[in-house]
Design a protein around this motif. Structure first.
Motif, PDB file in Angstrom:
ATOM      1  N   ILE A  37      -0.092  -6.660  11.118  1.00 25.75           N
ATOM      2  CA  ILE A  37       0.154  -5.932  12.550  1.00 25.75           C
ATOM      3  C   ILE A  37       1.331  -4.984  12.273  1.00 25.75           C
ATOM      4  O   ILE A  37       2.384  -5.294  11.747  1.00 25.75           O
ATOM      5  N   PRO A  38       0.821  -3.618  12.745  1.00 27.03           N
ATOM      6  CA  PRO A  38       1.689  -2.548  12.446  1.00 27.03           C
ATOM      7  C   PRO A  38       2.932  -2.680  13.492  1.00 27.03           C
ATOM      8  O   PRO A  38       2.684  -2.963  14.488  1.00 27.03           O
ATOM      9  N   GLU A  39       4.009  -2.082  12.904  1.00 29.57           N
ATOM     10  CA  GLU A  39       4.908  -1.594  14.088  1.00 29.57           C
ATOM     11  C   GLU A  39       4.602  -0.272  14.774  1.00 29.57           C
ATOM     12  O   GLU A  39       3.456   0.369  14.448  1.00 29.57           O
ATOM     13  N   THR A  40       5.426   0.026  15.585  1.00 29.34           N
ATOM     14  CA  THR A  40       4.935   1.282  16.140  1.00 29.34           C
ATOM     15  C   THR A  40       5.725   2.537  15.769  1.00 29.34           C
ATOM     16  O   THR A  40       6.524   2.500  15.124  1.00 29.34           O
ATOM     17  N   GLY A  41       5.422   3.701  16.366  1.00 33.81           N
ATOM     18  CA  GLY A  41       5.898   5.034  15.654  1.00 33.81           C
ATOM     19  C   GLY A  41       5.770   5.367  14.486  1.00 33.81           C
ATOM     20  O   GLY A  41       4.305   5.092  14.039  1.00 33.81           O
ATOM     21  N   LYS A  42       6.650   5.715  13.598  1.00 37.93           N
ATOM     22  CA  LYS A  42       6.335   5.982  12.229  1.00 37.93           C
ATOM     23  C   LYS A  42       5.979   4.730  11.447  1.00 37.93           C
ATOM     24  O   LYS A  42       5.022   4.915  10.431  1.00 37.93           O
ATOM     25  N   GLY A  43       6.450   3.368  11.883  1.00 42.33           N
ATOM     26  CA  GLY A  43       5.686   2.231  11.330  1.00 42.33           C
ATOM     27  C   GLY A  43       4.307   2.255  11.304  1.00 42.33           C
ATOM     28  O   GLY A  43       3.554   1.793  10.462  1.00 42.33           O
ATOM     29  N   ALA A  44       3.828   2.696  12.278  1.00 39.03           N
ATOM     30  CA  ALA A  44       2.187   2.638  12.546  1.00 39.03           C
ATOM     31  C   ALA A  44       1.600   3.643  11.632  1.00 39.03           C
ATOM     32  O   ALA A  44       0.481   3.347  11.071  1.00 39.03           O
ATOM     33  N   ILE A  45       2.109   4.888  11.551  1.00 36.83           N
ATOM     34  CA  ILE A  45       1.531   5.842  10.683  1.00 36.83           C
ATOM     35  C   ILE A  45       1.670   5.512   9.348  1.00 36.83           C
ATOM     36  O   ILE A  45       0.665   5.478   8.595  1.00 36.83           O
ATOM     37  N   ASP A  46       2.670   4.959   8.830  1.00 37.14           N
ATOM     38  CA  ASP A  46       2.872   4.247   7.598  1.00 37.14           C
ATOM     39  C   ASP A  46       1.907   3.163   7.109  1.00 37.14           C
ATOM     40  O   ASP A  46       1.106   3.098   6.106  1.00 37.14           O
ATOM     41  N   TRP A  47       1.849   2.226   8.262  1.00 35.42           N
ATOM     42  CA  TRP A  47       0.795   1.208   8.108  1.00 35.42           C
ATOM     43  C   TRP A  47      -0.674   1.658   8.009  1.00 35.42           C
ATOM     44  O   TRP A  47      -1.474   1.526   7.158  1.00 35.42           O
ATOM     45  N   ILE A  48      -0.901   2.825   8.659  1.00 35.89           N
ATOM     46  CA  ILE A  48      -2.324   3.515   8.578  1.00 35.89           C
ATOM     47  C   ILE A  48      -2.501   4.199   7.121  1.00 35.89           C
ATOM     48  O   ILE A  48      -3.740   3.883   6.604  1.00 35.89           O
ATOM     49  N   ASN A  49      -1.594   4.772   6.552  1.00 34.55           N
ATOM     50  CA  ASN A  49      -1.691   5.375   5.158  1.00 34.55           C
ATOM     51  C   ASN A  49      -1.721   4.308   4.105  1.00 34.55           C
ATOM     52  O   ASN A  49      -2.520   4.368   3.063  1.00 34.55           O
ATOM     53  N   ASP A  50      -0.909   3.060   4.461  1.00 34.23           N
ATOM     54  CA  ASP A  50      -1.068   2.032   3.456  1.00 34.23           C
ATOM     55  C   ASP A  50      -2.414   1.417   3.460  1.00 34.23           C
ATOM     56  O   ASP A  50      -2.793   1.029   2.424  1.00 34.23           O
ATOM     57  N   VAL A  51      -3.097   1.068   4.763  1.00 35.08           N
ATOM     58  CA  VAL A  51      -4.278   0.506   4.611  1.00 35.08           C
ATOM     59  C   VAL A  51      -5.214   1.328   4.080  1.00 35.08           C
ATOM     60  O   VAL A  51      -6.381   0.894   3.221  1.00 35.08           O
ATOM     61  N   ASP A  52      -5.246   2.821   4.429  1.00 34.45           N
ATOM     62  CA  ASP A  52      -6.148   3.707   3.742  1.00 34.45           C
ATOM     63  C   ASP A  52      -6.007   3.561   2.345  1.00 34.45           C
ATOM     64  O   ASP A  52      -7.077   3.658   1.524  1.00 34.45           O
ATOM     65  N   ASP A  53      -5.050   3.344   1.622  1.00 41.71           N
ATOM     66  CA  ASP A  53      -4.821   3.365   0.205  1.00 41.71           C
ATOM     67  C   ASP A  53      -5.298   1.920  -0.285  1.00 41.71           C
ATOM     68  O   ASP A  53      -5.844   2.062  -1.361  1.00 41.71           O
ATOM     69  N   ALA A  54      -5.038   0.942   0.691  1.00 46.27           N
ATOM     70  CA  ALA A  54      -5.315  -0.503   0.105  1.00 46.27           C
ATOM     71  C   ALA A  54      -6.804  -0.808  -0.101  1.00 46.27           C
ATOM     72  O   ALA A  54      -7.485  -1.307  -0.844  1.00 46.27           O
ATOM     73  N   GLY A  55      -7.463  -0.027   1.053  1.00 41.27           N
ATOM     74  CA  GLY A  55      -9.071  -0.434   1.060  1.00 41.27           C
ATOM     75  C   GLY A  55      -9.541  -1.734   1.129  1.00 41.27           C
ATOM     76  O   GLY A  55      -8.815  -2.334   1.914  1.00 41.27           O
ATOM     77  N   GLY A  56     -10.486  -2.303   0.211  1.00 40.64           N
ATOM     78  CA  GLY A  56     -10.815  -3.405   0.308  1.00 40.64           C
ATOM     79  C   GLY A  56      -9.890  -4.570   0.313  1.00 40.64           C
ATOM     80  O   GLY A  56     -10.012  -5.560   1.099  1.00 40.64           O
ATOM     81  N   PRO A  57      -8.894  -4.706  -0.659  1.00 40.08           N
ATOM     82  CA  PRO A  57      -7.799  -5.698  -0.710  1.00 40.08           C
ATOM     83  C   PRO A  57      -7.387  -6.195   0.780  1.00 40.08           C
ATOM     84  O   PRO A  57      -7.082  -7.362   1.089  1.00 40.08           O
ATOM     85  N   PHE A  58      -7.058  -5.098   1.449  1.00 42.32           N
ATOM     86  CA  PHE A  58      -6.594  -5.485   2.680  1.00 42.32           C
ATOM     87  C   PHE A  58      -7.435  -6.091   3.708  1.00 42.32           C
ATOM     88  O   PHE A  58      -6.922  -7.003   4.308  1.00 42.32           O
ATOM     89  N   PHE A  59      -8.715  -5.847   3.831  1.00 45.41           N
ATOM     90  CA  PHE A  59      -9.865  -6.508   4.619  1.00 45.41           C
ATOM     91  C   PHE A  59     -10.023  -7.781   4.192  1.00 45.41           C
ATOM     92  O   PHE A  59      -9.922  -8.902   4.791  1.00 45.41           O
TER      93      PHE A  59
END
Length: 240
Positions: A37-59
């Motif tokens: 679960i992401p935080e809000t604000g900058k935390g949400a943006i960082d989470w989006i970028n991290d998920v995009d970088d992680a790809g399959g392992p996150f899912f």
């Protein structure tokens, strides 16, 4: 099905809950995403970028956590069967467990949906579209956090201490497991209810978070050993 009783099924699911969670966290953290679960604000943006970088392992990790949630729900229902000798009021524990775990599961499914839809849209967007998607991500993040908070308070603040008390009263499992349940309740449930008011308190609740999965595994192993012992006694031949 006839050879497996509710206690044994719940105990097995309790062990699988902890295993699924460990695997889920390993995949997610290994991909660079620290929380589902992401935080809000900058935390949400960082989470989006991290998920995009992680790809399959996150899912993979996220779905293992969901699987663990289903196992956990079944485990807490099975615990009632083993501990129901503590009194009629204990019937509220599995009912509240269903409510609490359902909320927690929803709070984890929302970020997974975000990862499938909002993350690629945000990465591909530009300008005002990117800002709009970020705002939508914030809304879903808040929704997931609020639902998760409500579910955790019910599970850790009410259900676990009910079972902890029942364990101490019935002595079906070791007394230390009952006291460990109260550790979970204190740090993750009761202090956890105050977590939104203080970052310090939120950090302390991690103790209860970890203790919960230790408690689940301990309950599962203890009950499985108890059921195996009971089965061995009943299968002994009767001497003439």
């Amino acid at each position: 099905m006839r050879k497996i009783n509710l206690t044994s099924a719940g105990a097995l699911c309790a062990v699988l809950t902890t295993l699924a969670f460990i695997i889920g966290v390993a995949f997610s953290a290994g991909g660079g995403v620290q929380t589902i679960i992401p935080e809000t604000g900058k935390g949400a943006i960082d989470w989006i970028n991290d998920v995009d970088d992680a790809g399959g392992p996150f899912f993979v990790g996220a779905w293992f956590v969901i699987l663990g949630g289903f196992f956990g729900l079944l485990a807490l229902i099975g615990f009632w069967d083993a501990l129901r000798g503590a009194g009629q009021l204990l019937i509220l524990a599995p009912i509240l467990a269903v409510v609490g775990f359902t909320l927690v599961q929803i709070s984890h499914l929302i970020p997974i949906a975000m990862a499938y839809e909002l993350v690629p849209d945000y990465v591909a967007a530009t300008g005002s579209t990117k800002a709009s998607i970020a705002s939508t991500a914030d809304m879903f993040a808040v929704l997931a956090l609020v639902i998760n908070y409500a579910g955790d308070v019910v599970l850790w603040g009410v259900v676990v201490p009910m079972y902890a008390y029942a364990a101490l009263k019935t002595r079906v499992v070791g007394r230390w497991i009952g006291w460990l349940g109260f550790v979970v309740a204190f740090f993750a449930g009761w202090l956890g209810a105050l977590a939104p008011a203080s970052d310090v308190i939120e950090g302390i609740t991690f103790i209860g978070f970890v203790a919960f999965f230790v408690w689940m595994a301990a309950m599962g192993v203890s009950l499985l050993r108890r059921e195996r012992g009971a089965g061995s006694k009943t299968s002994l031949p009767v001497s003439a």
